[in-house]
Design a protein around this motif. Structure first.
Motif, PDB file in Angstrom:
ATOM      1  N   SER A  62       0.960  -1.058   0.133  1.00  0.00           N
ATOM      2  CA  SER A  62       0.060   0.059  -0.040  1.00  0.00           C
ATOM      3  C   SER A  62       1.065   1.293  -0.100  1.00  0.00           C
ATOM      4  O   SER A  62       1.769   1.385   1.089  1.00  0.00           O
ATOM      5  CB  SER A  62      -0.670  -0.150   1.171  1.00  0.00           C
TER       6      SER A  62
ATOM      7  N   LYS B  31       1.994   8.205   0.845  1.00  0.00           N
ATOM      8  CA  LYS B  31       1.249   9.398   0.239  1.00  0.00           C
ATOM      9  C   LYS B  31       2.224  10.226  -0.415  1.00  0.00           C
ATOM     10  O   LYS B  31       1.687  11.037  -1.196  1.00  0.00           O
ATOM     11  CB  LYS B  31       0.324  10.097   1.276  1.00  0.00           C
TER      12      LYS B  31
ATOM     13  N   ASP C  73      -5.473  -0.922  -1.042  1.00  0.00           N
ATOM     14  CA  ASP C  73      -5.944   0.420  -0.507  1.00  0.00           C
ATOM     15  C   ASP C  73      -5.335   1.542  -1.466  1.00  0.00           C
ATOM     16  O   ASP C  73      -5.958   1.764  -2.339  1.00  0.00           O
ATOM     17  CB  ASP C  73      -5.351   0.420   1.033  1.00  0.00           C
ATOM     18  N   ARG C  74      -4.156   1.775  -1.026  1.00  0.00           N
ATOM     19  CA  ARG C  74      -3.471   2.675  -2.072  1.00  0.00           C
ATOM     20  C   ARG C  74      -2.828   2.056  -3.102  1.00  0.00           C
ATOM     21  O   ARG C  74      -1.522   1.650  -2.878  1.00  0.00           O
ATOM     22  CB  ARG C  74      -2.460   3.678  -1.023  1.00  0.00           C
TER      23      ARG C  74
ATOM     24  N   ASP D 213     -14.074   3.734  -2.693  1.00  0.00           N
ATOM     25  CA  ASP D 213     -13.739   5.286  -2.131  1.00  0.00           C
ATOM     26  C   ASP D 213     -14.742   6.150  -2.911  1.00  0.00           C
ATOM     27  O   ASP D 213     -15.082   7.168  -2.122  1.00  0.00           O
ATOM     28  CB  ASP D 213     -12.300   5.591  -2.943  1.00  0.00           C
TER      29      ASP D 213
ATOM     30  N   LEU E 240      -2.949  11.505  -4.483  1.00  0.00           N
ATOM     31  CA  LEU E 240      -3.243  10.418  -4.219  1.00  0.00           C
ATOM     32  C   LEU E 240      -4.414   9.668  -4.657  1.00  0.00           C
ATOM     33  O   LEU E 240      -5.804  10.158  -4.595  1.00  0.00           O
ATOM     34  CB  LEU E 240      -3.370  10.336  -2.453  1.00  0.00           C
TER      35      LEU E 240
ATOM     36  N   ILE F  72      -6.813   7.624  -3.762  1.00  0.00           N
ATOM     37  CA  ILE F  72      -8.053   7.196  -2.909  1.00  0.00           C
ATOM     38  C   ILE F  72      -8.414   8.699  -2.575  1.00  0.00           C
ATOM     39  O   ILE F  72      -9.737   8.805  -2.676  1.00  0.00           O
ATOM     40  CB  ILE F  72      -7.537   6.728  -1.692  1.00  0.00           C
TER      41      ILE F  72
END
Length: 383
Positions: free
Chosen positions: A170, A173, A195-196, A210, A238, A240
């Motif tokens: 993940s 940022k 996730d990321r 998201d 980012l 998300i």
């Protein structure tokens, strides 16, 4: 000390193999062979790990003979095998699992890179990963990027150097360049994002809803009568953050509510930045009557600050957040959230990676979205 049975020499005795369950010796002085039973007290028991070389030396045979015997090869005399096993047991020999794995081209270890291990979300993800990996017979090595691109790159290099069979990641940022991931993909390392994620590479991905979650949260505020809804967004680059901001915009468009740039504030999920956003909104000629925080912790920080300023929640300002944790339900007023299951995300990501490792040649990367749920609490409930 062992003396020659013929001439009595001690210094000229060398081990020369093993026969019929006995140690075979050779006297270089009178050139005679003889055998003895190996005394247990002469077994080499040291603090270091015993190897097949130690066993071979104690018996006067080659390491390859020991290896074949311990691996159950059929080209070893049964009596020889029995004696080798006996000596190996007495010497407390334990196979080097890592060396065996490397010989097979695998370590049964997977690497995990996460942005911040202190965040409850990622702790939950790790629990899911660990459960699935353990059940599948894999060990887990965990690295933390601490939201740093350079640290993330070093994490990946360290895990690859440790010969992990696959990687779960993940991104931080700060990460906008993915060369460190592309390199490992070219080398054939199985990689799964969660996730990321990164859309520049073709890997299996597990993501949250998201866009959908942000849309639902914003729509909920609108249905509670909010017309000027501010959004505490995440870092501009980012993915998300982009998806959650787009969900917010889509909800406003659905209900013909104009988009106001002064109500959009990008943060790095840091408490100080979210409070700066709140301060700016409260100083506008027209204050917001609703706030969406794309990270629930920022919403909690703002609830605390609004209460300090004697601003009523939700009658003056309603507030919602993306993500959930126990504190969100305990704070007063309790926070309305879009809930997702980090444990389930980790479990699904780990299963994908194990499948990728086992079926490397036929595995087809896919995108898996985690279902979320709107949980309405006191921070937004006006009607």
């Amino acid at each position: 000390m062992i003396a020659c049975t013929k001439c009595g020499s001690v210094e000229n005795i060398v081990k020369s193999g093993f026969i019929r369950g006995k140690q075979r010796l050779f006297c270089k002085a009178c050139e005679v062979h003889f055998t003895i039973n190996l005394p247990q007290k002469e077994i080499n028991k040291t603090a270091r790990q015993i190897t097949i070389v130690d066993i071979a030396k104690s018996l006067g045979i080659s390491p390859s003979t020991v290896s074949r015997a311990l691996n159950g090869r059929s080209d070893i005399n049964p009596m020889t095998r029995q004696e080798i096993i006996r000596v190996a047991t007495e010497m407390d020999y334990r196979p080097n699992l890592l060396a065996q794995s490397l010989n097979r081209g695998e370590t049964h270890t997977i690497g995990v890179v996460i942005p911040n291990i202190e965040r409850p979300f990622f702790a939950g993800v790790l629990a899911g990963i660990q459960k699935v990996a353990t059940e599948a017979g894999y060990r887990v090595m965990i690295c933390q990027s601490n939201e740093s691109h350079s640290t993330e790159t070093l994490n990946v290099q360290a895990l690859v150097a440790s010969r992990v069979d696959g990687l779960l990641i993940s991104h931080s940022k700060e990460t906008t360049s993915f060369d460190h991931i592309k390199l490992q993909l070219r080398r054939g390392l199985p990689i799964v994002h969660f996730d990321r994620v990164c859309n520049e590479v073709e890997t299996a991905k597990v993501v949250q809803e998201d866009f959908e979650g942000s849309f639902v949260l914003t729509e909920h505020l609108i249905l509670q009568g909010c017309k000027r809804i501010a959004v505490c967004a995440g870092p501009r680059e980012l993915l998300i953050s982009i998806s959650r901001l787009n969900g917010y915009k889509a909800a406003l468009a659905k209900y013909d509510i104009p988009l106001r740039e002064e109500l959009i504030y990008h943060t790095n999920f840091i408490k100080g930045e979210s409070l700066l956003a709140l301060d700016g909104w409260l100083n506008l000629p027209q204050k917001p009557d609703g706030i969406l925080a794309v990270h629930y912790a920022n919403a909690i920080d703002m609830i605390v600050e609004l209460k300090k300023r004697k601003i009523k929640i939700p009658s003056e300002i309603a507030i919602v957040g993306f993500g959930d944790e126990l504190i969100a339900s305990l704070i007063e007023p309790s926070l309305t959230v879009f809930h997702h299951s980090p444990f389930q995300m980790g479990a699904i990501a780990a299963k994908m990676l194990v499948d990728n490792i086992i079926h490397k040649d036929t595995f087809q990367p896919m995108l898996q979205k985690m279902n979320g749920e709107l949980i309405i609490r006191q921070s937004s409930l006006r009607k």
